[in-house]
Design an enzyme around this catalytic site. Structure first.
Site, PDB file in Angstrom:
ATOM      1  N   GLU A  42       0.828   4.508   2.011  1.00 16.30           N
ATOM      2  CA  GLU A  42       1.447   5.160   1.379  1.00 16.30           C
ATOM      3  C   GLU A  42       2.421   6.283   2.034  1.00 16.30           C
ATOM      4  O   GLU A  42       3.558   6.441   1.758  1.00 16.30           O
ATOM      5  CB  GLU A  42       0.844   5.844   0.267  1.00 16.30           C
ATOM      6  CG  GLU A  42      -0.088   4.779  -0.666  1.00 16.30           C
ATOM      7  CD  GLU A  42      -1.419   4.579  -0.130  1.00 16.30           C
ATOM      8  OE1 GLU A  42      -2.094   3.728  -1.062  1.00 16.30           O
ATOM      9  OE2 GLU A  42      -1.904   4.956   0.795  1.00 16.30           O
ATOM     10  N   CYS A 107      -2.358  10.947  -0.032  1.00 24.14           N
ATOM     11  CA  CYS A 107      -1.416  10.215  -0.373  1.00 24.14           C
ATOM     12  C   CYS A 107      -1.180  10.339  -1.970  1.00 24.14           C
ATOM     13  O   CYS A 107       0.117  10.227  -2.316  1.00 24.14           O
ATOM     14  CB  CYS A 107      -1.638   8.672  -0.167  1.00 24.14           C
ATOM     15  SG  CYS A 107      -1.787   8.511   1.725  1.00 24.14           S
TER      16      CYS A 107
END
Length: 165
Positions: A42, A107
């Site tokens: 991510e 993330c």
């Protein structure tokens, strides 16, 4: 692990709006440890999206609209990646982390800060990785979380590949 950022950015051209408003555009793809450091999918996808130049961003978002409508992209030249990310769906193999043992930013926090609209998750973070509350953080921030059913085994197998037991 893998992550794909897909924008569904609305068109500013009223003639093309119906056709183009929900046209999905892949902004970036990211894979774990693809970029230097102990990076996650991510974070890498967000880094790549944020590294797009204004020209690249306009080309991705408006090239089809402009060609079909016969007009330039002058109305859209001030579109920022921050604005586009608000219209972006995240497709990720593994639940975005909420804790990093490496010291890097989680993330889930990066996705929340980017204000992405939806996150499609293949499988939750296994307990033997880290205790994770990434999906909960996203929900609390107003991001719609969708658990993709039927791919959990494949996603978990991908997550375990290359990981020391």
């Amino acid at each position: 692990m893998g992550c794909v950022l897909v924008a569904r950015y609305p068109s500013s051209n009223p003639n093309a709006e119906q056709q183009q408003q929900q046209r999905p555009v892949i902004l970036a793809r990211g894979y774990s440890r693809e970029l230097p450091g102990n990076t996650h999918a991510e974070a890498n996808a967000l880094t790549k999206a944020r590294n797009l130049s204004p020209e690249q961003l306009s080309e991705l978002l408006f090239s089809t609209t402009c060609a079909s409508a016969g007009s330039g992209s002058s109305n859209n030249k001030y579109t920022t990646i921050d604005d586009v990310l608000k219209h972006t769906d995240v497709y990720t193999t593994l639940e975005p982390c909420s804790v990093r043992t490496s010291g890097l930013a989680p993330c889930a926090d990066a996705l929340v800060a980017s204000k992405v609209s939806r996150c499609f998750i293949g499988v939750g973070e296994p307990d033997d990785f880290v205790q994770c509350e990434g999906a909960q953080k996203l929900k609390e921030a107003g991001c719609q979380v969708i658990w993709v059913k039927g791919l959990e085994e494949e996603c978990l197998a991908a997550a375990r590949r290359g990981r020391q037991e």
